[in-house]
Design an enzyme around this catalytic site. Sequence first.
Site, mmCIF file in Angstrom:
data_model
loop_
_atom_site.group_PDB
_atom_site.id
_atom_site.type_symbol
_atom_site.label_atom_id
_atom_site.label_comp_id
_atom_site.label_asym_id
_atom_site.label_seq_id
_atom_site.Cartn_x
_atom_site.Cartn_y
_atom_site.Cartn_z
ATOM 1 N N SER A 1 -33.663 11.574 -8.012
ATOM 2 C CA SER A 1 -34.617 10.501 -8.250
ATOM 3 C C SER A 1 -34.524 9.982 -9.690
ATOM 4 C CB SER A 1 -36.037 10.995 -7.953
ATOM 5 O OG SER A 1 -36.927 9.911 -7.826
ATOM 6 N N VAL A 2 -35.251 8.910 -9.951
ATOM 7 C CA VAL A 2 -35.277 8.314 -11.288
ATOM 8 C C VAL A 2 -35.835 9.321 -12.297
ATOM 9 C CG1 VAL A 2 -36.237 6.437 -12.687
ATOM 10 C CG2 VAL A 2 -35.565 6.009 -10.330
ATOM 11 N N LYS B 1 -35.073 20.174 -16.585
ATOM 12 C CA LYS B 1 -36.284 20.149 -17.421
ATOM 13 C C LYS B 1 -37.108 21.421 -17.220
ATOM 14 C CE LYS B 1 -36.297 15.105 -17.193
ATOM 15 N NZ LYS B 1 -37.050 13.849 -16.995
ATOM 16 N N ASP C 1 -37.333 23.696 -19.202
ATOM 17 C CA ASP C 1 -37.996 24.011 -20.471
ATOM 18 C C ASP C 1 -39.411 23.457 -20.507
ATOM 19 O OD1 ASP C 1 -37.373 21.200 -22.391
ATOM 20 O OD2 ASP C 1 -36.270 21.559 -20.543
ATOM 21 N N GLY D 1 -33.583 -27.617 13.017
ATOM 22 C CA GLY D 1 -34.541 -28.211 12.092
ATOM 23 C C GLY D 1 -35.908 -27.611 12.348
ATOM 24 N N GLY E 1 -41.175 -29.917 15.067
ATOM 25 C CA GLY E 1 -41.710 -31.248 14.820
ATOM 26 C C GLY E 1 -40.780 -32.161 14.062
ATOM 27 N N SER F 1 -33.663 -22.206 15.417
ATOM 28 C CA SER F 1 -32.628 -21.279 14.923
ATOM 29 C C SER F 1 -32.609 -21.251 13.397
ATOM 30 C CB SER F 1 -31.251 -21.658 15.481
ATOM 31 O OG SER F 1 -30.990 -23.035 15.362
#
Length: 637
Positions: free
Chosen positions: A37-38, A171, A173, A472, A475, A546
Site C-alpha cells: 500500500s501507499v 517500520k 522501529d 444523436g 429528440g 448509441s
Amino acid sequence: MDGRLDSAVGDPAAADIAAFLREQEHKSLLRFLTCGSVDDGKSTLIGRLLYDTKLIFEDQLSALANDSRKHGTTGDDIDFALLVDGLEAEREQGITIDVAYRFFATKRRKFIVADTPGHEQYTRNMATGASTADLAVVLVDARQGMLPQTRRHSFIASLLGIRRIVLAVNKIDLVGFDRAVFDRIETEYRSFAEALGFAGITAIPISARYGDNVTARSDSMPWYQGPSLLEHLETVPVEDFAADQPFRFPVQYVNRPNLDFRGFCGTIAGGRIAVGDPVVVAKSGRASTVKRIVVQDGLRTSAREGEAVTIVLDDETELSRGNMLVAPDARPEVADQFAAHIVWFDDHAMIPGRSYLLRTETDQTTATVTELKYRIDVNHHGHEAAKSLEMNEIGVCNIYTQEPIAFDAYKANRATGGFVLIDRVSNRTVGAGMIDFALRRASNVHWQAIEISRRERAEQKQQRPAVLWFTGLSGSGKSTIANLLDKKLFAAGKHTYIIDGDNVRHGLNKDLGFTEEDRVENVRRVAEVARLMADAGLVVLVCLISPFRTDRRMARDLMGDGEFIEVFVDTPFEECARRDPKGLYAKALSGQIRNFTGVDSPYEAPEAPEIKLSTTGQRPEDLAEAIETELRWRGVI
C-alpha cells in the site's frame, strides 16, 4: 578467448575488468518487485538496499542529500525513497507513480528490482512490474497492518505467476520492535495467502529507514532468528521453469535484407532450440527444420529461453509477425475463444459485448468479452456475480477474437499466455489478461452455406447493401429524418427497412434496461440484425442513440467495407430539451428517469462520421434529400 578479453593480457586493470565480466556472466539473476500500500516504504527499502550494498556513487549521494533537503520526508536524514522516485510529481506528492527498475549485484547474485506504486489508481503499473518478476516483496506498515492494497497486490502477484513472497513488516522501529505486532501480521497474512498457491512465504521484520534486517541482521530484534532481506534474496531458489517448457518462439520481425537471406527475429519465450531441430508453425501446422541460429556476434548451434535470436529455416515456410515457431510434439492452442482472468485498469468499466483490441507478445486482433462469468473478491477470494468490471477489479471472462491466436495457458507460459486489452478509440491500455484455457465451439453448430450471395440479392434490387447508422441525442430528429428518407427511397423503388431504437425495445430488446451494460447489449443485438438485413441486400436505416463510440465501432466492424455509413444528427442539447417530443428530458432533469443520455449519462459524439447533419435552421425534408444525394454519389442507390 574473445578478442576483447585477449587485449587484457599484460594490462592488470583490463584483466581485472575481464575477470569481473566473466564472474558476472555466471551469476544467477533474480527479478523481484516491491509492492504493497501507499507509504509502506517500498522506495525507501530499495534505496536502502542500494546504499548498504555500496552501489551509490559519491555524486549520486550528494545529489540525494540535496534532494532530501528539498523533497525529503525524513527530517535531516537522507530520504532513500528519492533514489527511485524520479518523477517530479512523485517527489512532490511523496508517492510512486511509475514503475522504477533498478539493477544491482552482490558477490552471490544479480538483481533487477521493480519499485511499483502502492496507490490504487496505479494498480496497472504494479501489474506491469509483476508480469516479469520471480519474487515479490510485499511491504506492510507495522502500524497499519494489512490494507486492501496489500491483499490486492498479493492476489495480482499470484495471478501473474509469482510463486515466492517476502512479507516485509516495515517500520517495526515505530512500534518498539514489538514481536507481538510482527507475529500478528504474519499470521493474518499467511491465513489470507493460503489459497493463493505461493510456493513459499518468508516473513521478515525490517526498518527500511534505518536498515534493520535489510542487508544485515539487527541487534534490536534478538527474537528474530531468520535471515536479513538481502541474505534471503541471495539464497532463495530461482526456478527456471521457462527453459524446461516446450519450445516457443513468437516472431517479432521477418528480416529479409536480400534474396539470399530470410530470418525470423524474436526472443525465445520457452524451451531450447538447436540447429537441425524440427519446428512447426503454430497457426498453419507447416513443418520445417532450423538451418541456422544467428545472434549479434555470429552464429550459434543452440539457444534457450530469454535469448534474442534470428532463426533461419531450411525452406521458404510462410511465417510472419504474430505467429510462432513451436515444438512439433507440444504445440500451443490455436483458437478464437478462450477463458481468461482479467485485471481491469480503466476508469471506464469493462462491459461484455464491447469490442477491444487484444494484443499478445507479437499478435493483435479485435476481441470481444462475450461473458463476464464472475468478479473476484480479492479480500476473501469469493466469486461475485457482476455485469461489469470497474477499475482495479479482477474477473474471469470468456473472450472471442476476430482471428484465431496461438497461445498457452498463462500458468504454463507467462510470455505466450498473457495479453492486454486496448480501447479502440482512445488507444489506452485498459486491461491485462491471463489465459486459462481454450473454449471450443459446439461441435453440432456449423455455418450453413447459402447459395444466393448478398451481391446477387442486392443486384436483383438494383442497389448496394448499406447500413445507415443514425446517432444523436434523444429528440435530435433521427427518426424523423430516417422516415422521410425511407419514403423517398421506397418511392424510387429501393428496398429498405428502418430499425428504430424504440421499436426494438418492444420485442427483440424488451428485456434490456438503460444501464451502460444493457446499452452495449442493445447496440450489439441491433447491429447483428442490421448485418443480416444487409446480407439480404437491403439498405438498412438504424435509428439508435448509441451513445458510446466504442459500441458504434463494434457495429461498423460487423459490416462489409464501405457498407457502414455513420449519420450524426448534430442537434444541441438545449434544442433537444426544448423540443422534448416524448417528455423525457423534463423527467430526467427532475430525477424521475435515471441514466438518461445527455443528462446523467454521457454521449460521445462521432469524431469522423460519413455524414454530419446540423439540424439547427434546417428542414428535415432538406436533410433527407441531402442524404439521398450522398447515397447516389456513393453508388448505394
